[in-house]
Design a protein around this motif. Structure first.
Motif, PDB file in Angstrom:
ATOM      1  N   UNK A 275      23.434  29.571   3.233  1.00  0.00           N
ATOM      2  CA  UNK A 275      22.052  30.036   3.367  1.00  0.00           C
ATOM      3  C   UNK A 275      21.092  28.882   3.631  1.00  0.00           C
ATOM      4  N   UNK A 276      21.349  27.760   2.965  1.00  0.00           N
ATOM      5  CA  UNK A 276      20.494  26.590   3.178  1.00  0.00           C
ATOM      6  C   UNK A 276      20.582  26.133   4.636  1.00  0.00           C
ATOM      7  N   UNK A 277      21.793  26.086   5.175  1.00  0.00           N
ATOM      8  CA  UNK A 277      21.958  25.654   6.564  1.00  0.00           C
ATOM      9  C   UNK A 277      21.254  26.616   7.514  1.00  0.00           C
ATOM     10  N   UNK A 278      21.383  27.902   7.233  1.00  0.00           N
ATOM     11  CA  UNK A 278      20.704  28.885   8.081  1.00  0.00           C
ATOM     12  C   UNK A 278      19.192  28.683   8.047  1.00  0.00           C
ATOM     13  N   UNK A 279      18.695  28.410   6.834  1.00  0.00           N
ATOM     14  CA  UNK A 279      17.262  28.221   6.662  1.00  0.00           C
ATOM     15  C   UNK A 279      16.786  26.989   7.436  1.00  0.00           C
ATOM     16  N   UNK A 280      17.564  25.903   7.359  1.00  0.00           N
ATOM     17  CA  UNK A 280      17.194  24.677   8.060  1.00  0.00           C
ATOM     18  C   UNK A 280      17.199  24.897   9.564  1.00  0.00           C
ATOM     19  N   UNK A 281      18.185  25.674   9.994  1.00  0.00           N
ATOM     20  CA  UNK A 281      18.301  25.976  11.412  1.00  0.00           C
ATOM     21  C   UNK A 281      17.033  26.683  11.899  1.00  0.00           C
ATOM     22  N   UNK A 282      16.583  27.662  11.128  1.00  0.00           N
ATOM     23  CA  UNK A 282      15.363  28.385  11.478  1.00  0.00           C
ATOM     24  C   UNK A 282      14.150  27.468  11.436  1.00  0.00           C
ATOM     25  N   UNK A 283      14.037  26.721  10.354  1.00  0.00           N
ATOM     26  CA  UNK A 283      12.836  25.939  10.096  1.00  0.00           C
ATOM     27  C   UNK A 283      12.671  24.806  11.108  1.00  0.00           C
ATOM     28  N   UNK A 284      13.748  24.076  11.379  1.00  0.00           N
ATOM     29  CA  UNK A 284      13.628  22.896  12.233  1.00  0.00           C
ATOM     30  C   UNK A 284      14.183  23.111  13.634  1.00  0.00           C
ATOM     31  N   UNK A 285      14.677  24.319  13.920  1.00  0.00           N
ATOM     32  CA  UNK A 285      15.291  24.549  15.223  1.00  0.00           C
ATOM     33  C   UNK A 285      16.477  23.658  15.474  1.00  0.00           C
ATOM     34  N   UNK A 286      17.236  23.371  14.417  1.00  0.00           N
ATOM     35  CA  UNK A 286      18.398  22.496  14.535  1.00  0.00           C
ATOM     36  C   UNK A 286      19.447  23.088  15.470  1.00  0.00           C
ATOM     37  N   UNK A 287      20.069  22.220  16.229  1.00  0.00           N
ATOM     38  CA  UNK A 287      21.257  22.613  16.978  1.00  0.00           C
ATOM     39  C   UNK A 287      22.457  22.185  16.141  1.00  0.00           C
TER      40      UNK A 287
ATOM     41  N   UNK B 191      20.733  17.292  16.700  1.00  0.00           N
ATOM     42  CA  UNK B 191      22.056  17.903  16.577  1.00  0.00           C
ATOM     43  C   UNK B 191      22.697  17.492  15.252  1.00  0.00           C
ATOM     44  N   UNK B 192      23.250  18.474  14.550  1.00  0.00           N
ATOM     45  CA  UNK B 192      24.013  18.155  13.348  1.00  0.00           C
ATOM     46  C   UNK B 192      25.413  18.728  13.505  1.00  0.00           C
ATOM     47  N   UNK B 193      26.410  17.858  13.350  1.00  0.00           N
ATOM     48  CA  UNK B 193      27.795  18.325  13.383  1.00  0.00           C
ATOM     49  C   UNK B 193      28.223  18.559  11.939  1.00  0.00           C
TER      50      UNK B 193
END
Lengths: 332, 306, 327
Positions: free
Chosen positions: A197-209, A177-179
């Motif tokens: 865009x970077x945050x979106x990419x990280x979300x996709x790549x690592x499945x970040x919540x 989880x990242x707040x």
């Protein structure tokens, strides 16, 4: 559906504020008032509201950077609100934070290599220097920083780059989880887009919540899956993104949406704006009943007497306004 | 970032300050401050003057044929005189004033240095712990400091002297033990404001323990104010030591310090002005240069004021 | 076009810094007609604020302005400070981003408002009080009588900004400069203030310069827009034309990287890299390094601001020549 990661139940955070005069009693400020929500793995929850609505306090209370006064924070089935400071510290590996002011969140006396590596020194103390440096270079590459900046100091970076450093630090331990507390509001428009865009990419790549805190609904529209609207420490509306933008129900949400400027003169002229009267009331002295009633175009007599509970109006869409729930939204 | 990497690289290439070699070293804040400091002429000259003074006081005595405690039976109360080799003259006991002044400078510097170090070590540790932990711990720790403050320090030092006898080491400790109070207060104040900064919160979010945060993040960021305050403490301690020596609580004969020399010189300044003039000149030079250096450091570490 | 009330010619602002001279604004030419709302758009470091700080004589100590800034036939830049004081506050006034910087924290609102009137218009206390109260009412402050006796810190951010606007409008200036007037405010308060500007513009027929980074604010309020990048104007156009058909690649990129509240976007198209260092501006176009369309010539030749269509100018070598011919 994916697994439940976080289940927050009636979390409440209060502060004591000293009175006006020397002998005035201390007054209680309820920054977060019985907020409940749940978060699935890989989901992004947007928390939106104006300054003083408690959105940053909420984010910090979840991570216990500010101690909540009451309520449960169930993390993967276990309540972390009752953990000892040491146990909580161990949990931080999985829950990280990205801050609003990118430069101020970096220690000015450390090189960025050391800053990014800091969580590793806590949670993977066994790593050798070379391994640690390898991990830092990896994560720098992931966030779009060139590795030769390793030995530089924060003040040599622009806001956008500094925010990349902050993100690198937050994701180096591969948290679940990242707040993100207003991660782009201090940045210029063109840089802001890079970071989103970077945050979106990280979300996709690592499945970040993610819990994404912002005052800007147009950014929410890009990055969130679900959106929670806060007013004076209370949730007034909680809905899926598509629902919220297509059919906002709570009068406050509607006002927020219509107040946000649109970068298109034709739409801007054609739009009917709901301009709210007055200022948000002081959280030290909130109005009785529904806190929004002092500015609400739909306010009725009963709003002053009853606190509004969050109730579902459709699948996955909850609001805290019985007037709208009964009669449906009307334009003021 | 995907795709844009190439153009990012191009932008970076357009900035010629990217040095060659992998991961060039950046400029730290301290280095930046030093660069600004070097631009300050008065401070820079002061550093050289003070450096020369220290050097002379350290190695000078080896080149002087007279010891600081040995009377020259051929020359009592001699005014400055080149023919006999007593460049600064001699005192009532025929001791060479140059040797005594240099020795006194040495002792004064030693006292100042040790006492300042003591005050930094105690003050920084104490102040940063009180400031960072806050709450009740802070309240108790700072009330103790307040109580210590309330005791007149001269009384405190005199008390130590009476109990343990006159002793240079005790003097160091006595002065240092008084000076750390102010240091602790300053450090605590700085820590309180540092604690609210986002990078400290970031460190907490990264899972650091409180003492790790103090060591890794608070202490290094205190360098500026501590260094500045230390340069202001050194002259204060020299003056305090001089004052104590003047009162007769300082270093013991035949050992001497600038304060003792000045005290003795002042008694006879009408007949033998050189006994007062030379040590006083040394002391004034030291204090002035330290003041300039302190000012320069403050401007260098806090460029917003310039 | 009617007679301009404000005109700048080759306005340039330089700063002396320890690391050398920085040119924050280079050769700016702009005109403002009476009653017109002009927006200056740019990111931080584009020189948008410095331009009008120099006009107001409010540059930092190490700053120097050259060129001309003509308000109704008089060049503000060559005026002595005494002379400038007469114009400042009377014919030209400014609203800042942080209302607290413009208000004296230790004076009551009443005193701050009436002071300008007494200085510039020689009003008596009573006249000034009456006028100031009327103005507070005009800027939408509820219960102005009680607010009149308050200190700035007793007001909310939105209220303070209203007081600032009231103060700026008291002498009915011909030109009002608003430097990021809503950036520090919440969205709902921002909407109130923007609405207020729109009303006041009609009521007082004041020309308004709106300095902002927010294209949304521009779209709602401006008549004409100047886009600045690295100290230069890169495009000038009427507001509808600019948003419908941006010509300069920077304007296009800026629009593409702005999040929209009214439509669903998959993702934004950010502008790669970062704004250039003003101390080391490249030889050619300052935007070339980040520009998706840049060609070899862009790095060599600094493009001039040329007319490209009716009432439109653009500083880009690649904007087609036929469009230039039609102007």
């Amino acid at each position: 559906m994916s697994k439940m990661l976080l289940d927050v139940q009636d979390i409440r955070t209060e502060f004591w504020v000293s009175g006006n005069g020397l002998f005035q009693p201390k007054r209680k400020l309820c920054a977060v008032d019985d907020v409940s929500f749940s978060l699935r793995e890989g989901e992004t929850l947007g928390v939106v509201g104006e300054s003083g609505c408690g959105k940053s306090t909420l984010g910090r209370s979840l991570l216990r950077l500010i101690e909540p006064t009451a309520g449960k924070v169930v993390w993967q089935g276990k309540d972390i609100a009752g953990l000892s400071p040491e146990e909580m510290r161990q949990k931080r590996r999985d829950m990280q934070m990205i801050f609003q002011d990118p430069i101020a969140s970096l220690d000015p006396r450390m090189t960025i290599g050391d800053i990014i590596a800091e969580p590793l020194t806590v949670f993977e103390a066994g790593l050798s220097k070379v391994e640690r440096r390898g991990r830092v270079l990896d994560v720098m590459d992931t966030v779009g920083l060139s590795g030769d900046m390793l030995n530089r100091y924060p003040h040599e970076f622009s806001g956008g780059q500094a925010q990349r450093i902050g993100i690198a630090r937050a994701i180096i331990t591969r948290p679940k989880l990242v707040v993100c507390d207003e991660p782009v509001s201090a940045l210029d428009v063109s840089i802001q887009a890079q970071i989103i865009n970077l945050l979106q990419e990280l979300k996709r790549k690592f499945g970040l919540t993610m819990i994404f805190i912002s005052h800007d609904l147009s950014i929410m529209r890009l990055i969130s899956d679900r959106i929670m609207v806060l007013y004076l420490g209370r949730v007034v509306e909680l809905a899926d993104k598509a629902d919220l933008f297509a059919d906002p129900k709570h009068p406050y949400t509607r006002a927020l949406l219509s107040a946000a400027p649109v970068p298109d003169p034709k739409t801007a002229r054609a739009r009917q704006r709901i301009v709210l009267r007055g200022d948000p009331p002081s959280p030290l002295n909130p109005p009785s009943g529904c806190a929004f009633r002092t500015r609400c175009p739909l306010a009725e007599a009963r709003c002053a007497t009853r606190e509004q509970e969050l109730t579902p109006v459709s699948e996955g869409h909850e609001i805290a306004c019985e007037v709208v729930a009964e009669t449906g939204p009307r334009l003021a | 970032m995907l795709g844009s990497e190439k153009r990012d690289a191009l932008v970076d290439a357009l900035e010629p300050d990217h040095g060659d070699g992998f991961a060039p070293k950046g400029r730290s804040l301290t280095e930046d401050a030093m660069r600004r400091f070097r631009r300050n002429k008065a401070a820079l000259v002061s550093v050289y003057v003070l450096g020369a003074l220290i050097l002379v006081s350290l190695i000078g005595p080896f080149f002087i044929p007279f010891g600081y405690e040995d009377p020259d039976w051929a020359a009592f109360r001699l005014p400055p005189d080149f023919a006999s080799g007593h460049y600064f003259g001699t005192d009532q006991n025929g001791r060479d004033m140059l040797a005594r002044t240099l020795y006194g400078t040495r002792v004064s510097l030693m006292v100042a240095l040790v006492a300042t170090l003591v005050s930094i070590v105690i003050g920084v540790t104490y102040g940063s712990i009180a400031g960072y932990l806050g709450g009740r711990t802070d309240a108790i720790m700072m009330r103790f400091v307040d109580i210590m403050y309330a005791l007149p320090y001269i009384l405190f030092v005199i008390l130590l002297m009476v109990i343990f006898g006159r002793n240079v080491i005790l003097l160091f400790i006595g002065i240092g033990a008084v000076e750390w109070l102010t240091m602790a207060r300053i450090v605590r104040g700085q820590t309180l404001s540092l604690r609210e900064r986002e990078f400290i919160e970031a460190a907490r979010a990264a899972g650091l323990k409180p003492f790790q945060i103090i060591r890794r993040h608070i202490a290094p960021n205190l360098v500026g104010p501590v260094v500045i305050f230390a340069t202001l403490t050194v002259p204060e301690i020299i003056v305090t030591e001089s004052f104590l020596s003047y009162l007769g609580f300082g270093v013991q004969e035949p050992l001497t310090s600038l304060g003792t020399l000045i005290a003795e010189g002042a008694d006879v300044m009408e007949v033998m002005p050189w006994l007062l003039g030379f040590p006083a000149g040394f002391l004034i030079t030291m204090l002035l240069t330290l003041a300039f250096i302190g000012d320069g450091l403050r401007d260098a570490f806090d460029p917003k004021d310039v | 076009m009617t007679e301009n009330i404000f005109k700048s010619e080759n306005l340039t602002v330089r700063f002396d810094t320890p690391d050398g001279e920085v040119q924050a604004v280079s050769g700016l030419n702009l005109t403002i007609a009476p009653g017109e709302t002009v927006a200056i758009v740019g990111e931080s470091g584009s020189g948008k604020s410095q331009t009008f700080l120099s006009v107001m004589g409010l540059l930092a100590k190490n700053g120097k302005a050259s060129g001309k800034a003509i308000l109704e036939g008089r060049d503000l830049l060559t005026m002595r400070p005494r002379e400038l004081d007469v114009y400042r506050g009377r014919d030209i006034s400014m609203v800042f981003q942080d209302p607290m910087t413009g208000l004296n924290p230790s004076l009551k609102i009443s005193r701050q408002l009436t002071e300008t009137l007494e200085v510039h218009q020689g009003c008596t206390r009573q006249e000034a009080d009456a006028k100031a109260l009327a103005m507070l009412e005009a800027v939408g402050i509820p219960d102005p009588k009680s607010r009149f006796r308050m200190y700035p810190h007793e007001l909310s951010g939105g209220m303070r900004q209203r007081v600032m606007i009231a103060m700026a409008l008291l002498c009915e200036p011909k030109l009002l400069i608003a430097d990021e007037p809503t950036t520090a405010l919440d969205v709902t308060i921002q909407a109130q203030i923007l609405e207020l500007f729109a009303q006041l513009k009609d009521r007082f027929n004041t020309a308004l310069v709106l300095i902002t980074h927010d294209l949304g604010v521009v779209a709602g309020l401006a008549d004409r827009v100047f886009v600045m990048y690295a100290g230069r104007v890169v495009e000038e156009a009427p507001v509808d034309d600019l948003f419908e058909d941006p010509k300069h690649p920077y304007t296009k990129a800026l629009l593409a990287s702005t999040p929209r509240i009214d439509t669903d976007l998959e993702s934004l198209e950010p502008i790669p890299g970062r704004p250039p260092n003003l101390q080391r501006l490249p030889k050619g176009c300052a935007f070339a390094a980040r520009c998706a369309f840049a060609e070899a010539q862009c790095r060599e030749i600094k493009p001039a601001l040329n007319p490209v269509a009716d009432r439109r100018t653009c500083a880009c070598l690649l904007v087609p020549t036929e469009e230039r011919a039609s102007a």
